[in-house]
Write a protein that holds these residues in place. Structure first.
Motif, PDB file in Angstrom:
ATOM      1  N   SER A 142       0.828  -1.206   0.000  1.00 30.88           N
ATOM      2  CA  SER A 142       0.000   0.000   0.000  1.00 30.88           C
ATOM      3  C   SER A 142       0.864   1.258   0.000  1.00 30.88           C
ATOM      4  N   MET A 143       1.984   1.237   0.747  1.00 30.23           N
ATOM      5  CA  MET A 143       2.845   2.410   0.794  1.00 30.23           C
ATOM      6  C   MET A 143       3.513   2.670  -0.552  1.00 30.23           C
ATOM      7  N   VAL A 144       3.866   1.618  -1.274  1.00 33.36           N
ATOM      8  CA  VAL A 144       4.454   1.800  -2.606  1.00 33.36           C
ATOM      9  C   VAL A 144       3.471   2.526  -3.521  1.00 33.36           C
ATOM     10  N   MET A 145       2.201   2.129  -3.465  1.00 34.84           N
ATOM     11  CA  MET A 145       1.189   2.779  -4.293  1.00 34.84           C
ATOM     12  C   MET A 145       0.963   4.219  -3.851  1.00 34.84           C
ATOM     13  N   VAL A 146       0.922   4.454  -2.537  1.00 36.61           N
ATOM     14  CA  VAL A 146       0.745   5.804  -2.009  1.00 36.61           C
ATOM     15  C   VAL A 146       1.913   6.697  -2.429  1.00 36.61           C
ATOM     16  N   ALA A 147       3.135   6.149  -2.324  1.00 38.83           N
ATOM     17  CA  ALA A 147       4.322   6.923  -2.679  1.00 38.83           C
ATOM     18  C   ALA A 147       4.331   7.293  -4.153  1.00 38.83           C
ATOM     19  N   ALA A 148       3.916   6.357  -5.002  1.00 39.36           N
ATOM     20  CA  ALA A 148       3.900   6.629  -6.442  1.00 39.36           C
ATOM     21  C   ALA A 148       2.983   7.808  -6.765  1.00 39.36           C
ATOM     22  N   ALA A 149       1.798   7.812  -6.159  1.00 35.04           N
ATOM     23  CA  ALA A 149       0.860   8.913  -6.390  1.00 35.04           C
ATOM     24  C   ALA A 149       1.379  10.220  -5.788  1.00 35.04           C
ATOM     25  N   SER A 150       1.980  10.131  -4.605  1.00 32.62           N
ATOM     26  CA  SER A 150       2.453  11.328  -3.916  1.00 32.62           C
ATOM     27  C   SER A 150       3.635  11.969  -4.626  1.00 32.62           C
ATOM     28  N   ILE A 151       4.525  11.142  -5.165  1.00 36.12           N
ATOM     29  CA  ILE A 151       5.689  11.684  -5.889  1.00 36.12           C
ATOM     30  C   ILE A 151       5.239  12.456  -7.120  1.00 36.12           C
ATOM     31  N   GLY A 152       4.230  11.926  -7.804  1.00 37.84           N
ATOM     32  CA  GLY A 152       3.683  12.656  -8.941  1.00 37.84           C
ATOM     33  C   GLY A 152       3.140  14.010  -8.531  1.00 37.84           C
ATOM     34  N   CYS A 153       2.420  14.033  -7.412  1.00 34.04           N
ATOM     35  CA  CYS A 153       1.882  15.302  -6.896  1.00 34.04           C
ATOM     36  C   CYS A 153       3.007  16.253  -6.500  1.00 34.04           C
ATOM     37  N   LEU A 154       4.087  15.692  -5.937  1.00 29.98           N
ATOM     38  CA  LEU A 154       5.206  16.522  -5.475  1.00 29.98           C
ATOM     39  C   LEU A 154       5.881  17.232  -6.648  1.00 29.98           C
ATOM     40  N   PHE A 155       6.148  16.504  -7.716  1.00 33.96           N
ATOM     41  CA  PHE A 155       6.786  17.113  -8.885  1.00 33.96           C
ATOM     42  C   PHE A 155       5.887  18.186  -9.502  1.00 33.96           C
ATOM     43  N   LEU A 156       4.598  17.889  -9.618  1.00 28.52           N
ATOM     44  CA  LEU A 156       3.669  18.816 -10.252  1.00 28.52           C
ATOM     45  C   LEU A 156       3.452  20.071  -9.413  1.00 28.52           C
ATOM     46  N   LEU A 157       3.143  19.881  -8.130  1.00 23.72           N
ATOM     47  CA  LEU A 157       2.793  21.017  -7.276  1.00 23.72           C
ATOM     48  C   LEU A 157       4.003  21.881  -6.939  1.00 23.72           C
ATOM     49  N   SER A 158       5.189  21.260  -6.764  1.00 25.97           N
ATOM     50  CA  SER A 158       6.375  22.066  -6.474  1.00 25.97           C
ATOM     51  C   SER A 158       6.759  22.939  -7.661  1.00 25.97           C
ATOM     52  N   LYS A 159       6.495  22.430  -8.868  1.00 27.22           N
ATOM     53  CA  LYS A 159       6.797  23.204 -10.071  1.00 27.22           C
ATOM     54  C   LYS A 159       5.846  24.379 -10.232  1.00 27.22           C
ATOM     55  N   VAL A 160       4.593  24.166  -9.841  1.00 26.99           N
ATOM     56  CA  VAL A 160       3.576  25.212 -10.030  1.00 26.99           C
ATOM     57  C   VAL A 160       3.561  26.203  -8.866  1.00 26.99           C
ATOM     58  N   TYR A 161       3.620  25.675  -7.621  1.00 26.14           N
ATOM     59  CA  TYR A 161       3.446  26.531  -6.448  1.00 26.14           C
ATOM     60  C   TYR A 161       4.710  26.704  -5.601  1.00 26.14           C
ATOM     61  N   GLY A 162       5.815  26.095  -6.007  1.00 21.87           N
ATOM     62  CA  GLY A 162       7.062  26.285  -5.289  1.00 21.87           C
ATOM     63  C   GLY A 162       7.044  25.701  -3.889  1.00 21.87           C
TER      64      GLY A 162
END
Length: 510
Positions: free
Chosen positions: A440-460
């Motif tokens: 479950s953590m592997v799946m959670v991490a995969a989704a979260s990493i995608g959010c991290l790359f996207l949101l950090s690029k947009v909102y710093g």
């Protein structure tokens, strides 16, 4: 034993396991036997867990006087060290608590069964695994052999024999108290912890520069020199950290969270005292902070080792008694989970470091406050893990359900989402549900990493923390779904499996 057997198959079958979280909600703060047991474990555990982040906050305050570059450099180094510790050591700590609790409970049940068998045969045997008879019983046994006619000489001899019986019985009881337990899981945890600690030291010393580069501290950066110096010195304390965490896992398995508390407070107090001396008086800067922390970690390890050696025989008769295969099998599952979680937090720190020294310094302060704010839930997670591991070993599934419900209801009413995530971690470990925890953590991490790359690029900088919040929400949801779906070791909540089927599910999970 009869009571536990009766509880093994819950009388009330639950069609929807989700409702287990809402049952007996009025009892969440009730100080009954279960409530007191949770408090006895959770409160000292929370204080012990609070000691280190608080000491780190004070470290941050002292280092902050050196400048933003120094505090940012230390923040990056601490992130690397902590994530390396989580990968190398935390899987051992988590499974140690469950295995020691299970093993200690099984031995206690076997000892009680043996004693009951001796009583049924009319032969009460005094040995190192049973309680001694009280002085009153020893005197009563002596009185049974007294003749009806007593002479003066006999009275004097009787008093002498009575005194001898009491002294002998007291000495026997003292011997039992001093007798150390045979817990192979404890010895295995310390052996593995020592090896992992040494490997972590070598890894951090020889790969310090590449690791800092991965975190965004490139060649030519003002943060590189102080960060590398701090990380290299902190690496020398890795064996102490590994051993102290492994021993804390053993004590938690015994439901003893006070001993780790005393040791941690002593070590962190020493760290706080030495920090200003080494940093400002000795003019060692960030190196002084690292040296102070290393010395405090070795002090914690020495205290815990001295205490543990009084309770447990750490040298098993042969290597066959060690449980390396059991630890490695479950350890790899937890390692997968920890790696997934570590990548999320490490990438967040890396993104903050790439924004510059000031944002990284802000990230370090916020991260320490964020971790410190979740200490109560961590203590409850420790309590839930220890109690559930013992309950599953006793086949007392009603107590397992009640304990899980109580700690979840408590944090739901007092703490935010990330606290629920931590408590569900403890519940999953306590039920030996290591496989689900990893996948479950592997799946959670995969989704979260995608959010991290996207949101950090947009909102710093703000986007980094939004992504971390999403990560904790997904993590809590995964643990919530496992229990609510009534799958894995929680199948008994749906009333579709017998206690034997549940035992099989627990064994498969572990």
């Amino acid at each position: 034993m009869a009571e536990n057997t009766a509880l093994a198959c819950p009388e009330r079958k639950r069609k929807y396991p989700l409702f287990v979280f809402f049952e007996d909600a009025r009892s969440v703060f009730k100080l009954d036997d279960l409530g007191l047991e949770i408090l006895r474990i959770a409160f000292p555990a929370a204080l012990a867990l609070a000691a280190d982040p608080i000491a780190s906050l004070i470290d941050t305050a002292f280092i902050g006087h050196l400048g933003s570059v120094e505090i940012a450099a230390v923040g990056v180094s601490i992130a690397i060290f902590n994530q390396a510790s989580k990968v190398a050591i935390f899987p051992i700590v988590n499974i140690t608590t469950s295995f020691v609790a299970e093993e200690d409970t099984v031995k206690r049940i076997a000892s009680e069964s043996e004693k009951c068998g001796d009583l049924e045969k009319g032969a009460v045997k005094i040995n190192v695994t049973e309680e001694m008879e009280p002085e009153e019983t020893a005197v009563k046994n002596l009185d049974a052999s007294i003749p009806e006619v007593k002479t003066k000489e006999f009275e004097e001899e009787y008093e002498s024999c009575k005194t001898t019986a009491i002294m002998s019985n007291s000495a026997a009881k003292s011997k039992v108290k001093r007798e150390r337990r045979q817990i192979p899981s404890a010895s295995t945890a310390l052996a593995i912890g020592a090896v992992l600690g040494l490997l972590q030291t070598l890894l951090l010393i020889f790969l310090a520069k590449p690791l800092l580069g991965f975190m965004g501290v490139k060649a030519g950066s003002a943060m590189l020199a102080p960060a590398r110096k701090y990380l290299t010195l902190r690496a020398l304390g890795s064996p102490a950290v590994a051993l102290s965490l492994a021993m804390q896992g053993v004590f938690r398995g015994f439901k003893d969270t006070k001993t780790p508390l005393y040791a941690t407070v002593a070590g962190d107090t020493t760290n706080i005292i030495l920090d200003p001396i080494f940093i400002f008086v000795c003019h060692l800067g960030v190196s002084g902070a690292a040296i102070a922390h290393v010395l405090s970690q070795y002090l914690i390890s020495i205290i815990l080792l001295c205490k543990l050696m009084k309770q447990v025989d750490l040298l098993p008769p042969t290597t066959k008694h060690m449980q390396f295969s059991k630890f490695l099998k479950s350890g790899f599952l937890i390692l997968a989970r920890v790696l997934a979680a570590t990548i999320c937090v490490t990438l967040a720190a890396s993104k903050a470091a790439r924004l510059g020294a000031t944002p990284m310094a802000a990230f370090q302060v916020c991260l320490q406050v964020w971790l410190t704010s979740s200490l109560l839930s961590d203590g409850l997670a420790v309590a839930g893990q220890a109690i559930l591991a013992c309950a599953f070993a006793e086949k007392d599934y009603e107590k397992a359900t009640a304990a899980a419900r109580r700690v979840i209801q408590f944090v739901a009413g007092t703490q935010p989402i990330n606290s629920l995530a931590f408590v569900f971690d403890g519940i999953n470990y306590g039920s030996f549900d290591f496989a689900y925890s990893a996948y479950s953590m592997v799946m959670v991490a995969a989704a979260s990493i995608g959010c991290l790359f996207l949101l950090s690029k947009v909102y710093g900088f703000i986007g980094i923390w939004i992504a971390l919040s999403i990560y904790m929400m997904l993590r809590a949801s995964a643990g919530f779904w496992r229990v609510c779906s009534g799958t894995g070791p929680w199948r008994y909540l749906r009333g579709k499996t017998s206690s034997e089927d549940t035992d099989s599910a627990v064994s498969e999970s572990s």
